[in-house]
Design a protein around this motif. Sequence first.
Motif, PDB file in Angstrom:
ATOM      1  N   GLU A  55     -46.339  -1.720 -81.016  1.00 40.73           N
ATOM      2  CA  GLU A  55     -45.839  -1.349 -79.686  1.00 40.73           C
ATOM      3  C   GLU A  55     -46.367  -2.371 -78.675  1.00 40.73           C
ATOM      4  OE1 GLU A  55     -43.489   0.855 -77.656  1.00 40.73           O
ATOM      5  OE2 GLU A  55     -44.228   2.215 -79.205  1.00 40.73           O
ATOM      6  N   VAL A  71     -39.108   3.856 -73.520  1.00 42.63           N
ATOM      7  CA  VAL A  71     -39.436   5.018 -74.352  1.00 42.63           C
ATOM      8  C   VAL A  71     -38.209   5.885 -74.640  1.00 42.63           C
ATOM      9  CG1 VAL A  71     -41.858   5.161 -73.704  1.00 42.63           C
ATOM     10  CG2 VAL A  71     -40.153   6.339 -72.314  1.00 42.63           C
TER      11      VAL A  71
ATOM     12  N   ARG B  63     -44.061   7.209 -77.340  1.00 41.67           N
ATOM     13  CA  ARG B  63     -42.646   7.500 -77.215  1.00 41.67           C
ATOM     14  C   ARG B  63     -42.337   8.992 -77.329  1.00 41.67           C
ATOM     15  NH1 ARG B  63     -39.243   2.893 -77.910  1.00 41.67           N
ATOM     16  NH2 ARG B  63     -40.594   1.089 -77.896  1.00 41.67           N
TER      17      ARG B  63
END
Lengths: 246, 266
Positions: A55, A71, B63
Amino acid sequence: MENILQIKNLTKSFGKQEVLKGINLNIQKGEVICIIGPSGSGKSTLLRCLNILEEPDSGQIIFEDNDLTSVDTNLDELRTKIGMVFQNFNLFNNLNVLDNCTLGQIKVLKRNKKEATEIAISFLKKVEMQDFIYKNVNSLSGGQKQRVAISRALAMNPNIMLFDEPTSALDPEMVGDVLNVMRDLAKSGMTMIVVTHEMNFAIEAADKVVFMDEGKILEINKPEIIFNNPQEKRTREFLRRVIDKK
Amino acid sequence: MDLLTKVMPPGFIEGVWFLIKEYLPLFLDGIKYTIIISLSGTIIGLLLAIIITPIKIQTISKRDKKIMLILKRVSIFLTTSYVEILRGTPMMVQAAIFYYGLRGIGVDLSLNFLGIFTIPGIIVSGILIVSINTSAYIIEVLRGSINAIDKGQMEAARSLGMTRRQAMLKIIIPQALKNSIPAIGNEFVINIKDTSVLSIIAVTELFYMTKRVNSIYFRQTEGFVIAAIFYLILTFTTTRILYWLSNKLSNTKEKKQVSFPTSQSY
């Protein structure tokens, strides 16, 4: 030419160590990009950021109009379009050659078994592995494993292929087989980003060579310029060392 | 009672022979329940562990949506507590709490299969206690095996677009399970011995039946020696069967030496 992938100001740190310090790179459809540079320069990390196996800390990766770093992006869907080949092959040890190449198609693309098998076999034929489809992957040689890994990625019909030092873990006599497959793939018009130490492959197959050092891109140029007349001092030094060794 | 019509000889060896000859059916009945409870307890424990382990080792990513994040945190906390509590208290105490607790609120666990046969509530309790207890140990076994699997397997699966769950189910857990077979077999062997603590809630396994035989003549040593011999026969046979099975399942050509320690060494 249209951009398939744009990397904007990408940074990544592991703890205190900054591995990527603001990477900017545009990749056009059909281009073959080779990334070279000393170990620890961030080449592999950059590649692993491109499908978010790592990431990134900041910056953007725009792949076909989708920002992968956001996201809200559906990563799983976009990852099917980004094929990845690893240094250590990473074939699924519990499956045979054919199942390695059909699992993703069946589970992710929801193809039926028959269709997935046909597609898998057609790609395995291209890498001359059709005689091994029921073999356990652990019984294959490194070169065979890597060719299966390439078929597995291609069976998902990706729009871009990432290669993370695909020949570094191979015995020297196996390297040629894998590079031949990659050459054919490049000729077929696939967009490819290849992190490699194989300078000959970069010279022959690359449209552009990217030289990275200490987390930065120092030089992007056509291979004939990079290898004959590098513009940066660091590039020159690196290439002298690499080519001297051989 | 006709049980007392015969007199137990005073010598030790003669006493052992006498008990075996006269009360073998009682011992065998105990052995039957010891095997039933430890075997089904291990199998159910394994299934529970396969369900719980992926929850316990979830990873939190930036996320995740807010609700997902809370759900993950809560479920990780709950599953971690489950393992810690079950591994941190004796099975004998767990058995007592479980059994008397359920009896206190009037729950009857006996199972009736279409009126054909009935499993008594006490046996069901025993199976459940062993299952839950074993699951906690197998969760840790599986967690270790999953961590030992090359990270590249997960990365390759994710790079194909598979979800974490799909990768776990199709790639990671099958490999981890195969590597865990010796440790899971070991849990079974441990369970054969540890079902003896269920005698505290009057489960009619081997130890309980031995105490029952002992109480007839008020002689202890002979009966317990017989129990020890039976336990040894059970665990010894089981380890050999597991050894054979595990060699059969490993598809490598060379026969690997797999050991099944019979002590609870960890």
